[in-house]
Design a protein around this motif. Structure first.
Motif, PDB file in Angstrom:
ATOM      1  N   ASN A  83       0.845  -1.194   0.000  1.00  0.00           N
ATOM      2  CA  ASN A  83       0.000   0.000   0.000  1.00  0.00           C
ATOM      3  C   ASN A  83       0.885   1.249   0.000  1.00  0.00           C
ATOM      4  N   ALA A  84       0.291   2.391  -0.333  1.00  0.00           N
ATOM      5  CA  ALA A  84       1.038   3.653  -0.331  1.00  0.00           C
ATOM      6  C   ALA A  84       1.659   3.891   1.051  1.00  0.00           C
ATOM      7  N   ALA A  85       2.843   4.488   1.048  1.00  0.00           N
ATOM      8  CA  ALA A  85       3.557   4.749   2.304  1.00  0.00           C
ATOM      9  C   ALA A  85       2.732   5.615   3.241  1.00  0.00           C
ATOM     10  N   ALA A  86       2.004   6.578   2.673  1.00  0.00           N
ATOM     11  CA  ALA A  86       1.169   7.450   3.512  1.00  0.00           C
ATOM     12  C   ALA A  86       0.055   6.658   4.178  1.00  0.00           C
ATOM     13  N   THR A  87      -0.418   5.616   3.495  1.00  0.00           N
ATOM     14  CA  THR A  87      -1.476   4.765   4.060  1.00  0.00           C
ATOM     15  C   THR A  87      -0.913   3.875   5.159  1.00  0.00           C
ATOM     16  N   LEU A  88       0.267   3.304   4.917  1.00  0.00           N
ATOM     17  CA  LEU A  88       0.900   2.469   5.944  1.00  0.00           C
ATOM     18  C   LEU A  88       1.248   3.297   7.171  1.00  0.00           C
ATOM     19  N   GLY A  89       1.714   4.522   6.953  1.00  0.00           N
ATOM     20  CA  GLY A  89       2.008   5.438   8.057  1.00  0.00           C
ATOM     21  C   GLY A  89       3.419   5.295   8.592  1.00  0.00           C
ATOM     22  N   ILE A 142       9.604  -7.349  -4.747  1.00  0.00           N
ATOM     23  CA  ILE A 142       9.087  -6.352  -3.804  1.00  0.00           C
ATOM     24  C   ILE A 142       8.746  -5.097  -4.599  1.00  0.00           C
ATOM     25  N   ASP A 143       7.487  -4.680  -4.551  1.00  0.00           N
ATOM     26  CA  ASP A 143       7.014  -3.594  -5.415  1.00  0.00           C
ATOM     27  C   ASP A 143       6.250  -2.548  -4.598  1.00  0.00           C
ATOM     28  N   PRO A 144       6.880  -1.403  -4.268  1.00  0.00           N
ATOM     29  CA  PRO A 144       6.168  -0.326  -3.575  1.00  0.00           C
ATOM     30  C   PRO A 144       5.037   0.230  -4.436  1.00  0.00           C
ATOM     31  N   SER A 145       4.173   1.018  -3.799  1.00  0.00           N
ATOM     32  CA  SER A 145       3.003   1.563  -4.499  1.00  0.00           C
ATOM     33  C   SER A 145       3.408   2.627  -5.517  1.00  0.00           C
ATOM     34  N   GLY A 146       2.830   2.538  -6.754  1.00  0.00           N
ATOM     35  CA  GLY A 146       3.045   3.552  -7.779  1.00  0.00           C
ATOM     36  C   GLY A 146       4.508   3.831  -8.020  1.00  0.00           C
ATOM     37  N   ALA A 147       4.862   5.132  -7.927  1.00  0.00           N
ATOM     38  CA  ALA A 147       6.246   5.548  -8.180  1.00  0.00           C
ATOM     39  C   ALA A 147       7.080   5.577  -6.901  1.00  0.00           C
ATOM     40  N   GLU A 148       6.520   5.084  -5.813  1.00  0.00           N
ATOM     41  CA  GLU A 148       7.280   5.087  -4.563  1.00  0.00           C
ATOM     42  C   GLU A 148       8.438   4.099  -4.633  1.00  0.00           C
ATOM     43  N   THR A 149       9.373   4.228  -3.726  1.00  0.00           N
ATOM     44  CA  THR A 149      10.586   3.415  -3.775  1.00  0.00           C
ATOM     45  C   THR A 149      10.815   2.674  -2.458  1.00  0.00           C
ATOM     46  N   ILE A 150      11.684   1.683  -2.550  1.00  0.00           N
ATOM     47  CA  ILE A 150      12.196   0.991  -1.361  1.00  0.00           C
ATOM     48  C   ILE A 150      13.705   0.972  -1.482  1.00  0.00           C
ATOM     49  N   ILE A 156      11.261  -4.648   6.773  1.00  0.00           N
ATOM     50  CA  ILE A 156      10.846  -3.526   5.924  1.00  0.00           C
ATOM     51  C   ILE A 156      10.115  -2.505   6.792  1.00  0.00           C
ATOM     52  N   GLN A 157      10.574  -1.249   6.701  1.00  0.00           N
ATOM     53  CA  GLN A 157      10.040  -0.190   7.551  1.00  0.00           C
ATOM     54  C   GLN A 157       9.558   0.965   6.684  1.00  0.00           C
ATOM     55  N   CYS A 158       8.497   1.618   7.154  1.00  0.00           N
ATOM     56  CA  CYS A 158       7.928   2.765   6.439  1.00  0.00           C
ATOM     57  C   CYS A 158       8.024   4.006   7.315  1.00  0.00           C
ATOM     58  N   ASP A 159       8.412   5.145   6.698  1.00  0.00           N
ATOM     59  CA  ASP A 159       8.461   6.397   7.454  1.00  0.00           C
ATOM     60  C   ASP A 159       7.315   7.333   7.081  1.00  0.00           C
ATOM     61  N   GLY A 160       6.353   6.805   6.311  1.00  0.00           N
ATOM     62  CA  GLY A 160       5.203   7.605   5.904  1.00  0.00           C
ATOM     63  C   GLY A 160       5.332   8.160   4.505  1.00  0.00           C
ATOM     64  N   SER A 161       6.543   8.069   3.919  1.00  0.00           N
ATOM     65  CA  SER A 161       6.729   8.575   2.562  1.00  0.00           C
ATOM     66  C   SER A 161       7.505   7.603   1.678  1.00  0.00           C
ATOM     67  N   ALA A 162       8.249   6.678   2.282  1.00  0.00           N
ATOM     68  CA  ALA A 162       9.012   5.703   1.508  1.00  0.00           C
ATOM     69  C   ALA A 162       9.277   4.479   2.366  1.00  0.00           C
TER      70      ALA A 162
END
Length: 271
Positions: free
Chosen positions: A196-202, A219-227, A243-249
């Motif tokens: 899901n989008a990084a903003a959604t994961l939080g 491993i495929d991030p949402s849309g144009a987002e990256t890992i 795998i960790q999310c900071d709200g944007s990536a």
């Protein structure tokens, strides 16, 4: 023949000291010797009185401390099963229990039976406590009551409030969602693991991804987002990543290293 030193002055009857009693010397030195003797007696007496006074003061302080310590605790024979709510105990008078004071009430014979709360009233031998936390299912009548502190809020005990990591097995295309936080996603076969989008994961969202099979997991991030700055990468057999999310990536840390065995022509994409 003797020689003595009294109050710092030497006296003798053998000529060894300047204040000698021979040949009529007693007429000169007897009274000074008696004066010196009384000076030392007075000093010894005063020292004894001072020591006795200090001992009495120390004893008084110890007694006061003991009395105050005893006022911080009490007992009650009121039969009661530990429970929250307002409970009243018959106890002793003269204790240091004020309204709002936190107290702990424990069975003397079974410390697994206890209550913690705040004093709501205390008059003569009646103590009323608003119990906020309790443990034990049997009625007891041997309570020890201590001045205490309130029990703090329980801290975090692990992922999703548990001491274990939830397990989720996947063998086909799957989109990792907010509800997968703190899970071990165990993958087998060959497929794409989307996110899901990084903003959604939080911010502060995380999970483990393990390739427990023999295929490649993309491993495929949402849309144009990256890992780790990449739009996709391959998770190879045996690999485990946090795998960790900071709200944007997304970012990842290799927990268990990977490998790729080739028995024929193939492609290896460096993660």
């Amino acid at each position: 023949m003797t020689a003595v030193t009294i109050n710092g002055n030497g006296y003798s009857d053998d000529g060894s000291q300047s204040r000698d009693m021979r040949f009529g010397g007693h007429q000169t030195w007897l009274l000074p010797m008696l004066q010196d003797t009384m000076t030392e007696v007075d000093a010894a007496t005063n020292a004894a009185i001072s020591a006795d006074s200090s001992a009495s003061a120390a004893s008084g302080s110890a007694t006061a401390a003991s009395t105050y310590a005893a006022a911080l605790k009490g007992t009650s024979a009121t039969p009661m099963t530990p429970a929250t709510g307002t409970n009243t105990f018959t106890t002793q008078a003269g204790k240091q229990w004020g309204v709002g004071q936190a107290v702990m009430i424990v069975s003397a014979a079974d410390s697994t039976h206890w209550m913690i709360g705040q004093v709501t009233s205390y008059s003569t031998t009646s103590l009323q406590v608003s119990v906020s936390d309790a443990n034990g299912a049997t009625s007891k009548s041997d309570w020890s009551i201590y001045v205490s502190g309130l029990r703090g809020a329980q801290g975090a005990t692990g992922a999703a409030g548990t001491a274990s990591i939830p397990y989720s097995a996947k063998s086909a295309n799957y989109t990792v969602a907010t509800a997968d936080k703190a899970k071990l996603i165990d993958c087998s076969s060959t497929f794409t693991l989307s996110f899901n989008a990084a903003a959604t994961l939080g911010a502060d969202w995380w999970c483990y991804v393990r390739n427990g099979g023999s295929g490649d997991i993309t491993i495929d991030p949402s849309g144009a987002e990256t890992i780790d700055g990449m739009t996709t990468f391959v998770c190879y057999p045996g690999e485990v990543r946090l795998i960790q999310c900071d709200g944007s990536a997304l970012r990842s840390v290799v927990v268990n290293p990977y490998y790729k065995a080739f028995t024929a022509s193939g492609t290896f994409t460096k993660p």
